[in-house]
Design an enzyme around this catalytic site. Structure first.
Site: not given
Ligand SMILES: O=C(O)c1cc(C(=O)O)c2c(n1)C(=O)C(=O)c1cc(C(=O)O)[nH]c1-2
Ligand SMILES: [Ca+2]
Length: 681
Positions: A178, A255, A300
C-alpha cells in the site's frame, strides 16, 4: 528438556505425530492448524477455565500464533517484542524487544503487528517491523545474529509475518504494497544469517537485466514505464506452506501497487505475480509454477491468506491439494504438484467476478461492477477481503475447513493522477477507502458488515454450517481431534464450537477483541489452549472497528486455558466515550475543511481512522481534549508525542496543511457531539 527449541528437520516433518508441541506457525508444514490432542473434547469443553494469563507490554494489535516446544512458549506482541514463557505456568522466562522505533508504525499500512516467531535448533527467529530478521538464543533471548532484509531505504517496507524454517533456511517476506514497494521473499542460513536466495515477485527497472527467468516471464505482463517506480507490489507478507515430499515451498503473493491499474500498467496486463500462489524450491528460490487468482488485481486482493495443504478424495481419486480462501472471495482448490485449478467457488458474496472459468482458470470479471477507475464502485469483497490474515484451519476428521470469513464491502473511487508521494505515505491510486462521514450513510455500510465462522466442505465446495457474528475481524481458527473448533471474536470472547455441526459449546470473556489464531499443546500430560488477544490491525485502526461508543479495548494478553483452570481475569468493562467538555468553534471555511479531509485521509487515516473514525487503538481524534487542541501543532510538527509513537510530520506537511487537518478534525468532533446527542434523545 535440556536444549530449548530443539527443533530440526525431522521433528518438523513429523510434527503431526507430536501434538504436545506446536513447532511451526501452522502447527505443521501443511499449515492445517489441526491438533490430534483430544483430552479436551465436546463433552468436557465447558469445564475449560483460565490456567494462566500474561499482560503484554504494548496494547496494540496482537496477531501472533505462539510456538510451543517441550514446555516453552515463544510468542510476540506489537512492535515485534518476543516473549518466552513456561507454557505450564505462564512464568516469563525472557523477553526481547528489538526496539523498533515506535514512530515506525507510520511505515506500514496496518499497524506494527507481528504474527509470531519460528524456532530451529536452539534459536528463535523474529521479523522485526522495521525489516530486520533477528535470531535469538532460545535459552536466554540474547541476539545471535541480525540482518536487514530491506532493499530500498527510500521506501516503506516492513515485516509483519512469521518466518518459516525449511532445510536450515529461515524464510521471510515483507509488507508494504500500500506504500509503493516491490515484493520479494528471502532465505537466510539459520546458523549464520547469510543470505541464501531472494525471489522477487514482480519485475524491477526494465532498463536493468531481469533477476531470473521468472522475472523475464513476468515482465511481459506489465506495461508502461510507471509500474516499477510505484513498486509494483506483490508483497509476501503472510502465508507460506511447505511440502517435504514434493520439496516445494508455496508462497502467497499480495496485491499490486498502486492499486490503480490505469496508473500502474496502462490499464492492462496480468501483472505477474501479483495476487498469485507461487511454488518455489526452498533450497534455491527457483520458480516452479504459479497460479494467479486475480490477474491485473486492482482491489487489494492479496493472495496472502492461509495456504493449507491436504490430501483430498476428489472424484474418486486422492489429490495432493493446496487450498486458500483469499481476499477475492473465491475458495480455491489447486493441485499442488503443478498448480492446476481443481475448483473455485464463492465462499462469500462476490461482485467483481461472475465465476472462475474452469477451462482457462481465470475469473470472468464483471467490469460493470468491478472497474472503479472510471467512477466509484461499491466492491464486494472490499479491500478488507472475504477473509483476511486470520488463519483458517482444516480438520481431516470432519473434512471441513473453518474460515474466519467476513462480508465487508467498500466504496473504491479513482485517483487517476496519483504520483509517487515519498515513503510512509499511502500510494493507492484510489481515494483512501474511507467510510462516509455522514453518520447515517456510514451506518448503512457498517450494517452490511458481517462476520462468519464458515465451516466449508472443500471437496463439494459448499457451506456445511456457519455461525454469524455482528461484525467483521473475528479471530483465526484451530480445530482438534476432540471434535472442536476454537475461535476468538471481534467483540471480545473466546469460544469453542462442535466441529461437525457448529454448536456453541463454550464461551468466555477475553476483555478485548481477538484476532490471532489459537493453538493447543500439552505439558505433563495435560492439554492447554492458548489465545493471543488484543485489538488492532487495519479494521480497528483504519475503519474505526466498531462504532465509537461500543468500542473494544486494545488490551494485549496471552490467555491460556485448561480443564478446571481457576485463574481469573480482572473485571475490565468497556470504556464509555465521554464527550470533551468543550470543542473549539467550527469557523473554518468549506475549502479548508475539504483540504484537511484529503490530507488527513492520506497521512493520518490508516492509524487514526479514515474519516477520523477511531477504533480506540490509537487516540480518537474526534474526541480531543482542549489541551490537545492547544498543542496540535507541537504534536503534529514538533514531535511532542514521539514517545507515544506519534511521529513528527514536519518533513511532509506545512503549517498550513496541518492547520487544515486540525480544522477538519474540529468539524469531525462537532459531528460526533451531534451524533451522540441525537442518540441520547
Ligand atoms: O500489501 C501489503 O504489503 C500488505 C501488508 C499487510 C501487513 O503487512 O500487515 C496487510 C495488507 N497488505 C493488507 O492488505 C491487509 O488487509 C492487512 C491487514 C493487516 C492486519 O494486520 O490487520 N495487515 C495487512
Ligand atoms: Ca495489501
Amino acid at each position: 528438556a535440556s536444549t530449548p527449541a530443539a527443533v530440526d528437520a525431522e521433528r518438523l516433518q513429523s510434527a503431526a505425530q507430536e501434538p504436545a508441541n506446536w513447532m511451526t506457525h501452522g502447527g505443521t508444514y501443511q499449515e492445517q492448524r489441526f491438533s490430534r490432542l483430544d483430552q479436551i473434547d465436546q463433552d468436557n469443553v465447558d469445564e475449560l477455565g483460565l490456567a494462566w494469563s500474561y499482560r503484554l507490554d504494548i496494547d496494540r494489535g496482537v496477531e501472533a500464533t505462539p510456538i510451543v516446544v517441550d514446555g516453552v512458549m515463544y510468542t510476540t506482541g506489537a512492535f515485534s517484542v518476543v516473549y518466552a514463557f513456561d507454557a505450564k505456568t505462564g512464568e516469563l522466562l525472557w523477553k526481547y524487544d528489538p526496539e523498533v522505533a515506535r514512530t515506525a508504525a507510520r511505515d506500514g499500512c496496518c499497524g506494527p503487528v507481528n504474527r509470531g516467531v519460528a524456532v530451529w535448533k536452539g534459536k528463535v527467529f523474529v521479523g522485526a517491523f522495521d525489516g530486520r530478521l533477528i535470531a535469538l538464543d532460545a535459552d536466554t533471548g540474547n541476539e545471535v545474529w541480525s540482518v536487514n532484509t530491506l532493499i530500498d531505504e527510500e521506501r516503506s517496507q516492513t515485516i509483519t509475518g512469521a518466518p518459516r524454517v525449511v532445510k536450515g533456511r529461515v524464510i521471510i517476506g515483507n509488507g508494504g504494497a500500500e506504500m509503493g514497494v516491490r515484493g520479494y521473499i528471502t532465505a537466510y542460513d539459520a546458523d549464520t544469517g547469510k543470505q541464501a536466495w531472494r525471489f522477487f515477485t514482480v519485475p524491477g527497472d526494465p532498463s536493468k537485466p531481469a533477476e531470473s527467468e521468472a522475472m523475464e516471464m513476468a515482465r511481459k505482463t506489465w506495461f508502461g514505464d510507471k509500474y516499477w517506480k510505484q513498486g509494483g507490489g506483490g508483497t509476501v507478507w503472510d502465508s507460506m506452506a511447505y511440502d517435504p515430499e514434493l520439496d516445494l515451498l508455496y508462497i502467497g503473493v499480495g496485491n499490486a501497487s498502486l492499486w490503480n491499474r490505469q496508473v500502474r500498467s496502462e490499464g492492462k496486463g496480468d501483472n505477474l505475480f501479483v495476487a498469485s500462489i507461487v511454488a518455489i524450491r526452498p533450497e534455491t528460490g527457483e520458480y516452479v509454477w504459479h497460479y494467479q487468482q486475480t490477474p491485473g488485481d486492482q482491489w487489494d486482493f492479496t493472495s496472502t491468506q492461509t495456504i493449507t495443504l491436504a490430501d483430498l478424495k476428489i472424484d474418486g481419486k486422492t489429490r495432493q491439494v493446496l487450498m486458500q480462501a483469499p481476499k477475492n472471495g473465491f475458495y480455491y482448490v489447486l493441485d499442488r504438484t503443478n498448480g492446476e485449478l481443481i475448483s473455485a467457488e464463492k465462499y462469500v458474496p462476490v461482485t467483481w467476478a461472475k465465476r472462475i472459468d474452469m477451462k482457462t482458470g481465470r475469473p470472468v470479471v464483471d467490469l460493470d461492477k468491478a472497474d472503479w477507475t472510471k467512477g466509484p464502485k461499491l466492491m464486494m469483497p472490499g479491500p478488507l477481503g472475504g477473509h483476511n490474515w486470520m488463519p483458517m484451519s482444516f480438520n481431516p476428521q470432519t473434512g471441513l475447513v473453518y474460515i474466519p470469513a467476513q462480508i465487508a464491502p467498500a466504496l473504491l473511487e479513482p485517483d487517476n493522477e496519483a504520483t509517487w508521494q515519498g515513503r510512509g505515505t499511502l500510494q493507492l491510486g484510489t481515494k483512501p477507502p474511507a467510510l462516509p462521514e455522514d453518520a447515517e450513510a456510514r451506518a448503512q455500510v457498517v450494517d452490511m458488515y458481517r462476520g462468519k465462522l464458515l465451516a466449508w466442505d472443500p471437496v463439494a465446495q459448499r457451506e456445511v454450517w456457519s455461525q454469524d457474528y455482528p461484525t467483521i475481524w473475528n479471530g483465526g481458527t484451530l480445530s482438534t481431534a476432540g471434535g472442536l473448533v476454537f475461535q476468538g471474536t471481534a467483540n471480545g470472547e473466546v469460544r469453542a464450537y462442535a466441529a461437525d455441526d457448529g454448536e456453541l459449546l463454550w464461551r468466555s470473556p477475553a476483555n478485548t477483541g481477538v484476532m490471532a489464531g489459537p493453538v493447543t499443546y500439552a505439558v505433563d500430560g495435560e492439554q492447554y489452549v492458548t489465545f493471543m488477544v488484543g485489538w488492532g490491525g487495519i479494521f480497528p485502526t483504519g475503519f474505526g472497528g466498531l462504532a465509537d461508543n461500543t468500542r473494544v479495548e486494545p488490551r494485549a494478553r496471552v490467555l491460556t486455558y485448561k480443564l478446571g483452570g481457576t485463574a481469573t481475569l480482572p473485571d475490565e468493562p468497556k470504556r464509555k466515550l465521554t464527550i470533551a467538555a468543550s470543542i473549539p468553534p467550527l469557523d473554518a471555511d468549506e475549502k479548508t475543511i475539504a483540504k484537511g479531509r484529503d490530507l488527513f485521509n492520506m497521512h493520518c487515516g490508516a492509524c487514526h481512522g479514515f474519516s477520523a473514525y477511531s477504533g480506540g487503538v490509537v487516540p480518537n481524534l474526534r474526541n480531543m481534549a482542549p489541551q490537545t487542541h492547544n498543542d496540535f501543532l507541537h504534536i503534529v510538527a514538533g514531535g511532542a508525542l514521539i514517545g507515544n509513537g506519534m511521529p513528527s510530520f514536519a518533513d511532509r506537511l506545512s503549517k498550513d496543511q496541518i492547520n487544515a487537518i486540525h480544522q477538519y478534525l474540529i468539524k469531525r468532533q462537532h459531528d460526533l457531539a451531534d451524533e451522540m446527542s441525537a442518540n441520547d434523545s
